[in-house]
Design a protein around this motif. Structure first.
Motif, mmCIF file in Angstrom:
data_model
loop_
_atom_site.group_PDB
_atom_site.id
_atom_site.type_symbol
_atom_site.label_atom_id
_atom_site.label_comp_id
_atom_site.label_asym_id
_atom_site.label_seq_id
_atom_site.Cartn_x
_atom_site.Cartn_y
_atom_site.Cartn_z
ATOM 1 N N ARG A 98 66.218 -39.009 -67.059
ATOM 2 C CA ARG A 98 66.196 -37.975 -65.944
ATOM 3 C C ARG A 98 64.887 -38.113 -64.898
ATOM 4 O O ARG A 98 64.964 -38.413 -63.594
ATOM 5 C CB ARG A 98 66.339 -36.605 -66.278
ATOM 6 C CG ARG A 98 66.545 -35.485 -65.037
ATOM 7 C CD ARG A 98 66.495 -34.174 -66.123
ATOM 8 N NE ARG A 98 66.955 -33.148 -65.232
ATOM 9 C CZ ARG A 98 66.229 -32.402 -64.317
ATOM 10 N NH1 ARG A 98 64.886 -32.622 -64.406
ATOM 11 N NH2 ARG A 98 66.460 -31.524 -63.662
ATOM 12 N N GLU A 99 63.643 -38.366 -65.691
ATOM 13 C CA GLU A 99 62.274 -38.142 -64.821
ATOM 14 C C GLU A 99 62.057 -39.324 -64.193
ATOM 15 O O GLU A 99 61.260 -39.158 -63.109
ATOM 16 C CB GLU A 99 61.362 -37.878 -65.855
ATOM 17 C CG GLU A 99 61.001 -38.484 -67.246
ATOM 18 C CD GLU A 99 61.991 -38.556 -68.175
ATOM 19 O OE1 GLU A 99 61.879 -39.252 -69.256
ATOM 20 O OE2 GLU A 99 62.963 -37.656 -68.158
ATOM 21 N N SER B 282 62.185 -38.861 -56.932
ATOM 22 C CA SER B 282 61.428 -37.618 -57.236
ATOM 23 C C SER B 282 61.985 -36.520 -56.212
ATOM 24 O O SER B 282 62.042 -35.264 -56.580
ATOM 25 C CB SER B 282 60.155 -37.697 -57.021
ATOM 26 O OG SER B 282 60.104 -38.270 -55.808
ATOM 27 N N LEU C 185 65.283 -35.133 -57.791
ATOM 28 C CA LEU C 185 65.029 -34.441 -58.953
ATOM 29 C C LEU C 185 64.217 -33.262 -58.546
ATOM 30 O O LEU C 185 64.544 -31.914 -59.341
ATOM 31 C CB LEU C 185 63.725 -35.305 -59.677
ATOM 32 C CG LEU C 185 63.548 -35.059 -61.062
ATOM 33 C CD1 LEU C 185 64.327 -34.754 -62.020
ATOM 34 C CD2 LEU C 185 62.259 -35.497 -61.561
ATOM 35 N N ASP D 119 65.292 -29.274 -59.690
ATOM 36 C CA ASP D 119 64.381 -28.174 -60.460
ATOM 37 C C ASP D 119 63.979 -27.211 -59.643
ATOM 38 O O ASP D 119 64.081 -26.014 -60.370
ATOM 39 C CB ASP D 119 62.825 -29.072 -60.620
ATOM 40 C CG ASP D 119 63.018 -30.286 -61.915
ATOM 41 O OD1 ASP D 119 64.077 -30.220 -62.509
ATOM 42 O OD2 ASP D 119 62.089 -30.979 -62.033
#
Ligand code: SF4
Ligand code: SF4
Lengths: 244, 171
Positions: A107-108, A112, A115, A119
């Motif tokens: 996932r990380e 970004s 992501l 988040d």
């Protein structure tokens, strides 16, 4: 386009990835039925990016080139637009294959921006990719509504309800308007007002974006969508309405 | 949403008309969002979308892209591409769309989806077409004569002053 890099006959390769995706899809997504006709690739706007195209991607999966697939950024450049499956004579579900390739990275290590948007959506119960809270949203909506009720007296009775019980429509809202250009919410309110529509926003789950889905983070996707569904059901709304 | 716009117009609840564009003759094309058309409701909703557009801008001022409806090309704004960080690739992806729009000769592109709107707006600037990209709700309100001066963010200069509702409230 060069395909010379494909190393055929490597018996150590197993198409684990392809098999896994086939298990997920009805009829295995027809992923074994490719005629290599190239219709998908010729009509895909992502063809050529990263030296890839949908047919080649499927061939690589069939050849068990799982590592190469995991390394490629191309699955993030396919928009899941489904034009390939639309034109495919065998109805091969390439978009699902590509979507699942997004999960091949932790996932990380996924892009970004996507992501971060997921988040943000997980930060509170708004589901807003820009992180706007239910309170922020209520404030902006009420503020803008009041302003327009006064400035345009023909719309003094116009409403923009939040959590109105029993409303027919549960309307979502892309965060872009309340956060960066609130006046852009108003034309739609006016249309709904004139058409006499019984609608509401939800304080929970109002955000229309779905970056957890794009991130291929199924659990977060389920959670955010679950909030929206739960709120719409709690309010007793009959129809979920997207602004598009 | 398009099917409801169409329904409300057909039922006479939204009394739209295209008189404002009779002499201006500003031409519009429309992006069929993949998610709503090809992936969800198919050609019938694309027909509703066209019915709405033609009702508000005038039948003679609408030009379709080729190909269109369920067979339309994606603009490149979907699937998270906008936030993926691959900007050059995203613009390259959208080149087909930009060329499709330019080939219509339309002055404006209507984008009913937020991702399409953001992407096509960027394509318009990047490839120098500089055609404005508008939301459908803007044009519906314009045609109803209820679009205020501060609700015109995405209209071009040619439409900033047309049919303005409460012009004194301009900010
Ligand atoms: S269109 Fe279908 S059959 Fe033809 S190459 Fe693509 S996946 Fe294979
Ligand atoms: S879904 Fe992906 S691979 Fe298929 S046509 Fe669209 S961008 Fe290309």
């Amino acid at each position: 386009m060069t395909v010379a890099v494909l190393k055929l006959g490597n018996t150590k390769r197993k198409n684990v990835f392809l098999d896994k995706v086939k298990e997920l899809l009805p009829d295995g997504g027809n992923l074994n039925a490719c005629l290599t006709c190239g219709a998908c690739a010729s009509g895909c706007p992502a063809t050529g990016l990263e030296n890839m195209d949908p047919r080649k991607f499927l061939r690589m999966a069939a050849l068990g080139m799982d590592e190469e697939i995991a390394k490629s950024d191309w699955p993030w450049m396919c928009t899941m637009c489904q034009r390939c499956i639309y034109v495919c004579p065998m109805q091969i579900d390439i978009p699902q294959l590509i979507f699942n390739a997004r999960t091949l990275r932790p996932r990380e290590e996924r892009p970004s921006g996507i992501l971060g948007s997921c988040d943000m959506a997980m930060r509170n119960e708004s589901n807003s990719a820009m992180g706007a809270s239910p309170e922020d949203f209520e404030f902006v909506v009420e503020d803008v509504l009041e302003e327009y009720q006064e400035a345009q007296p023909e719309f003094a009775d116009m409403q923009a309800p939040i959590d109105k019980e029993g409303a027919q429509f549960f309307l979502n809202q892309n965060s872009r308007e309340p956060v960066t250009e609130p006046d852009e919410m108003v034309p739609l309110w006016k249309i709904l007002h004139l058409a006499g529509v019984d609608w509401t926003y939800g304080s929970r789950g109002w955000g229309g974006e779905n970056y957890c889905m794009f991130l291929a983070d199924d659990e977060s996707w389920k959670k955010t969508t679950g909030i929206t569904v739960d709120q719409a059901n709690k309010l007793g709304c009959k129809t979920y309405l997207n602004t598009e | 949403m398009y099917e409801y716009y169409a329904k409300w117009i057909r039922e006479g609840k939204l009394k739209v008309n295209s008189d404002w564009n009779k002499d201006l003759k500003i031409k519009f094309t429309v992006q069929d969002p993949c998610q709503i058309v090809r992936k969800s409701y198919g050609d019938p909703i694309a027909e509703d979308l066209r019915f709405v557009v033609k009702s508000v801008v005038g039948e003679e001022n609408f030009v379709d892209m080729q190909p269109n409806k369920s067979n339309n090309y994606c603009c490149g704004g979907g699937g998270g591409f906008l936030q993926s960080g691959f900007k050059d690739q995203r613009l390259a992806y959208g080149k087909i769309k930009d060329e499709q729009i330019k080939a219509t000769g339309a002055d404006y592109c209507i984008a009913g989806c937020h991702n399409c709107h953001a992407q096509i707006h960027e394509l318009s600037e990047h490839y120098g077409g500089n055609y404005p990209v508008v939301h459908l709700w803007t044009l519906i309100c314009l045609s109803l004569g209820i679009l205020g001066p501060n609700e015109r963010e995405y209209l071009g200069d040619d439409l900033k002053e047309v049919n303005v509702f409460h012009p004194e409230t301009a900010m």
